[in-house]
Structure formats: C-alpha cells, structure tokens
Design a protein around this motif. Structure first.
Motif, PDB file in Angstrom:
ATOM      1  N   VAL A  54      27.635  50.761  64.961  1.00 35.97           N
ATOM      2  CA  VAL A  54      28.459  49.827  64.786  1.00 35.97           C
ATOM      3  C   VAL A  54      27.457  49.130  64.024  1.00 35.97           C
ATOM      4  CG1 VAL A  54      30.247  48.127  65.220  1.00 35.97           C
ATOM      5  CG2 VAL A  54      30.368  49.791  66.113  1.00 35.97           C
ATOM      6  N   ARG A  55      26.677  48.263  64.089  1.00 38.37           N
ATOM      7  CA  ARG A  55      25.294  47.235  64.112  1.00 38.37           C
ATOM      8  C   ARG A  55      24.958  48.203  62.822  1.00 38.37           C
ATOM      9  NH1 ARG A  55      20.260  46.711  64.751  1.00 38.37           N
ATOM     10  NH2 ARG A  55      20.331  48.018  66.113  1.00 38.37           N
ATOM     11  N   GLN A  56      24.526  49.256  62.772  1.00 33.69           N
ATOM     12  CA  GLN A  56      23.350  49.977  61.418  1.00 33.69           C
ATOM     13  C   GLN A  56      24.358  50.402  60.882  1.00 33.69           C
ATOM     14  OE1 GLN A  56      21.670  52.634  63.865  1.00 33.69           O
ATOM     15  NE2 GLN A  56      20.170  51.270  64.820  1.00 33.69           N
ATOM     16  N   GLY A  57      25.820  50.668  60.715  1.00 36.00           N
ATOM     17  CA  GLY A  57      26.872  50.704  59.878  1.00 36.00           C
ATOM     18  C   GLY A  57      27.241  52.580  59.961  1.00 36.00           C
ATOM     19  N   THR A  58      26.667  53.815  60.460  1.00 35.76           N
ATOM     20  CA  THR A  58      26.529  54.930  61.035  1.00 35.76           C
ATOM     21  C   THR A  58      27.273  55.293  61.409  1.00 35.76           C
ATOM     22  OG1 THR A  58      25.234  55.188  62.958  1.00 35.76           O
ATOM     23  CG2 THR A  58      24.093  54.477  60.489  1.00 35.76           C
ATOM     24  N   HIS A  59      28.042  53.836  61.717  1.00 36.46           N
ATOM     25  CA  HIS A  59      29.382  54.593  63.473  1.00 36.46           C
ATOM     26  C   HIS A  59      31.219  55.722  62.150  1.00 36.46           C
ATOM     27  CE1 HIS A  59      30.467  51.100  61.287  1.00 36.46           C
ATOM     28  NE2 HIS A  59      32.235  51.032  61.817  1.00 36.46           N
ATOM     29  N   ILE A  60      30.717  54.917  61.038  1.00 33.39           N
ATOM     30  CA  ILE A  60      31.214  56.080  59.976  1.00 33.39           C
ATOM     31  C   ILE A  60      31.104  56.806  59.712  1.00 33.39           C
ATOM     32  CG2 ILE A  60      32.772  53.716  59.221  1.00 33.39           C
ATOM     33  CD1 ILE A  60      30.030  55.914  57.538  1.00 33.39           C
ATOM     34  N   LEU A  61      30.156  57.923  59.501  1.00 30.48           N
ATOM     35  CA  LEU A  61      29.771  59.053  59.206  1.00 30.48           C
ATOM     36  C   LEU A  61      31.148  60.342  60.314  1.00 30.48           C
ATOM     37  CD1 LEU A  61      25.924  58.801  59.562  1.00 30.48           C
ATOM     38  CD2 LEU A  61      27.563  58.518  57.261  1.00 30.48           C
ATOM     39  N   PHE A  62      31.370  61.599  59.165  1.00 27.31           N
ATOM     40  CA  PHE A  62      32.060  62.273  59.592  1.00 27.31           C
ATOM     41  C   PHE A  62      33.538  61.380  60.003  1.00 27.31           C
ATOM     42  CE2 PHE A  62      27.954  63.431  60.127  1.00 27.31           C
ATOM     43  CZ  PHE A  62      27.641  63.947  59.352  1.00 27.31           C
ATOM     44  N   PHE A  78      31.011  52.112  54.483  1.00 23.64           N
ATOM     45  CA  PHE A  78      31.390  53.006  53.664  1.00 23.64           C
ATOM     46  C   PHE A  78      30.748  52.892  52.688  1.00 23.64           C
ATOM     47  CE2 PHE A  78      33.663  55.471  50.905  1.00 23.64           C
ATOM     48  CZ  PHE A  78      33.273  56.656  51.228  1.00 23.64           C
ATOM     49  N   LEU A  79      31.138  52.118  52.021  1.00 21.05           N
ATOM     50  CA  LEU A  79      30.452  51.616  50.512  1.00 21.05           C
ATOM     51  C   LEU A  79      28.551  51.975  50.663  1.00 21.05           C
ATOM     52  CD1 LEU A  79      32.148  48.396  49.245  1.00 21.05           C
ATOM     53  CD2 LEU A  79      32.283  51.722  48.403  1.00 21.05           C
ATOM     54  N   ARG A  80      27.796  50.850  51.326  1.00 17.87           N
ATOM     55  CA  ARG A  80      26.607  51.146  51.660  1.00 17.87           C
ATOM     56  C   ARG A  80      26.229  52.786  51.360  1.00 17.87           C
ATOM     57  NH1 ARG A  80      26.719  46.820  54.074  1.00 17.87           N
ATOM     58  NH2 ARG A  80      27.274  47.335  55.809  1.00 17.87           N
ATOM     59  N   THR A  81      26.517  53.523  52.709  1.00 17.22           N
ATOM     60  CA  THR A  81      26.513  55.117  53.153  1.00 17.22           C
ATOM     61  C   THR A  81      26.882  55.418  51.947  1.00 17.22           C
ATOM     62  OG1 THR A  81      26.816  54.895  55.741  1.00 17.22           O
ATOM     63  CG2 THR A  81      26.817  57.022  54.680  1.00 17.22           C
ATOM     64  N   PHE A  82      27.790  55.537  50.876  1.00 19.77           N
ATOM     65  CA  PHE A  82      27.736  56.102  49.501  1.00 19.77           C
ATOM     66  C   PHE A  82      27.906  56.111  48.589  1.00 19.77           C
ATOM     67  CE2 PHE A  82      30.610  56.823  45.149  1.00 19.77           C
ATOM     68  CZ  PHE A  82      30.521  57.589  46.036  1.00 19.77           C
ATOM     69  N   TRP A  83      26.749  54.874  48.421  1.00 15.71           N
ATOM     70  CA  TRP A  83      25.982  54.320  47.574  1.00 15.71           C
ATOM     71  C   TRP A  83      24.343  55.163  47.758  1.00 15.71           C
ATOM     72  CZ3 TRP A  83      25.875  52.777  42.969  1.00 15.71           C
ATOM     73  CH2 TRP A  83      23.746  52.286  42.473  1.00 15.71           C
ATOM     74  N   ARG A  84      24.091  54.352  48.697  1.00 15.87           N
ATOM     75  CA  ARG A  84      22.901  55.987  49.622  1.00 15.87           C
ATOM     76  C   ARG A  84      22.553  57.253  49.203  1.00 15.87           C
ATOM     77  NH1 ARG A  84      22.910  53.114  55.178  1.00 15.87           N
ATOM     78  NH2 ARG A  84      22.562  51.344  54.300  1.00 15.87           N
ATOM     79  N   CYS A  85      23.359  57.585  49.458  1.00 17.25           N
ATOM     80  CA  CYS A  85      23.816  59.122  48.211  1.00 17.25           C
ATOM     81  C   CYS A  85      24.155  59.709  47.222  1.00 17.25           C
ATOM     82  CB  CYS A  85      24.903  59.804  49.827  1.00 17.25           C
ATOM     83  SG  CYS A  85      24.699  59.875  51.270  1.00 17.25           S
ATOM     84  N   PHE A  86      24.761  58.254  46.718  1.00 19.17           N
ATOM     85  CA  PHE A  86      25.285  58.660  45.768  1.00 19.17           C
ATOM     86  C   PHE A  86      24.470  57.914  44.642  1.00 19.17           C
ATOM     87  CE2 PHE A  86      28.718  60.669  47.579  1.00 19.17           C
ATOM     88  CZ  PHE A  86      28.305  61.618  47.316  1.00 19.17           C
ATOM     89  N   ARG A  87      23.411  56.858  44.570  1.00 18.46           N
ATOM     90  CA  ARG A  87      22.921  55.721  44.076  1.00 18.46           C
ATOM     91  C   ARG A  87      22.452  56.832  42.246  1.00 18.46           C
ATOM     92  NH1 ARG A  87      19.370  53.117  47.576  1.00 18.46           N
ATOM     93  NH2 ARG A  87      18.363  54.615  48.236  1.00 18.46           N
ATOM     94  N   THR A  88      21.483  57.975  42.959  1.00 19.31           N
ATOM     95  CA  THR A  88      21.120  59.270  41.874  1.00 19.31           C
ATOM     96  C   THR A  88      21.864  59.319  40.399  1.00 19.31           C
ATOM     97  OG1 THR A  88      20.676  60.460  43.484  1.00 19.31           O
ATOM     98  CG2 THR A  88      18.739  58.705  43.113  1.00 19.31           C
ATOM     99  N   VAL A  89      23.045  59.361  41.175  1.00 20.19           N
ATOM    100  CA  VAL A  89      24.059  60.376  40.027  1.00 20.19           C
ATOM    101  C   VAL A  89      24.197  59.281  38.873  1.00 20.19           C
ATOM    102  CG1 VAL A  89      26.245  60.690  39.788  1.00 20.19           C
ATOM    103  CG2 VAL A  89      25.248  60.544  42.299  1.00 20.19           C
ATOM    104  N   GLY A  90      24.178  57.851  38.601  1.00 20.93           N
ATOM    105  CA  GLY A  90      24.306  57.293  38.416  1.00 20.93           C
ATOM    106  C   GLY A  90      23.344  57.184  36.577  1.00 20.93           C
ATOM    107  N   LYS A  91      21.855  57.326  37.511  1.00 14.65           N
ATOM    108  CA  LYS A  91      20.533  57.536  36.481  1.00 14.65           C
ATOM    109  C   LYS A  91      20.845  57.484  35.340  1.00 14.65           C
ATOM    110  CE  LYS A  91      18.159  55.915  40.483  1.00 14.65           C
ATOM    111  NZ  LYS A  91      16.939  55.157  40.823  1.00 14.65           N
TER     112      LYS A  91
END
Length: 137
Positions: A54-62, A78-91
């Motif tokens: 929960v503290r690390q923000g990984t509790h929302i996975l799956f 969720f937004l942090r995880t989403f951003w880490r996964c898809f930040r290269t899409v907008g490059k």
C-alpha cells in the motif's frame, strides 16, 4: 489564539480520512483468500507485506476497478503505475488520449482537487491534449 484540538482530527476522523478501514477490510479479505500460503510465513509477515505494498503503491496491481477507485491513494497509485508503463507512448507525439480521458474524468483528482494526470507529466503543467495551442501574432 488557536486551539490545538481544532487543528488535529480525532482518532476516528483520522482513520476515516486515511481510509484505514478500507485497507484493513481488504487485507483481511486477502488473508482469507490465501490462508494456505500464510502458514508458511505467518500472519504478521502477511500484514507487513500488504501495508508495504500500500505504501509503495503496488497494491492496485491486478485489482478490480472498484478497489482502484475506492480511495485517493489507490487512484494516485494507479496513475503512477500507468504513467510508468505508458510514458514512452507519447514520446513520438502519439498519446493514448482515450486512456487520458478516462483518467481525467470526475475521480481523477487528489484531496486538494488537483488533476492527478497533470501531476505526472514531467515539466509540463498539463497533458498536451488539455492545453490550448499557442498562437503568435
């Protein structure tokens, strides 16, 4: 003079503000679902791992949408995880606008009402599709 009691919430108010009951209910639910595995490393370690996630923000996975939506911390995680996964899409100038529109709708704000999607675009105040084009006269 300020009254210190007015500034600090009571214990129950604090627990409600931080959604502790939501996390405790989820932790117990997860514990009951994996009770066979718990015998290997114990209940205390399970709760330690759960609250570290929960503290690390990984509790929302799956996890299901209702859980991700349940608290501001879950949505921000969720937004942090989403951003880490898809930040290269907008490059290359291509942004997954359908995803961004989902994230920026009604619940995509933090406690202060700041759009969470805007917080995760480095060096820009908002995503490109939300800004007005600059015109020069």
């Amino acid at each position: 003079m300020l009254n210190a009691d007015r500034l600090s919430p009571s214990g129950l108010e604090y627990l409600a503000q931080q959604h502790v009951l939501t996390y405790m209910e989820d932790a117990v639910s997860q514990l009951l679902e994996s009770r066979e595995d718990i015998s290997q490393y114990g209940i205390a370690r399970f709760f330690t791992e759960y609250f570290n996630s929960v503290r690390q923000g990984t509790h929302i996975l799956f996890r299901e949408f209702n859980f991700v939506q349940a608290t501001p911390h879950n949505r921000a995680s969720f937004l942090r995880t989403f951003w880490r996964c898809f930040r290269t899409v907008g490059k290359n100038g291509v942004l997954p606008e359908e995803h961004l529109s989902i994230l920026t709708e009604n619940k995509g704000t933090d406690k202060k009402g700041v759009n969470l999607c805007q917080r995760f675009y480095p060096l820009r105040l908002s995503p490109p599709h939300l800004t007005q084009p600059t015109t020069y006269s």
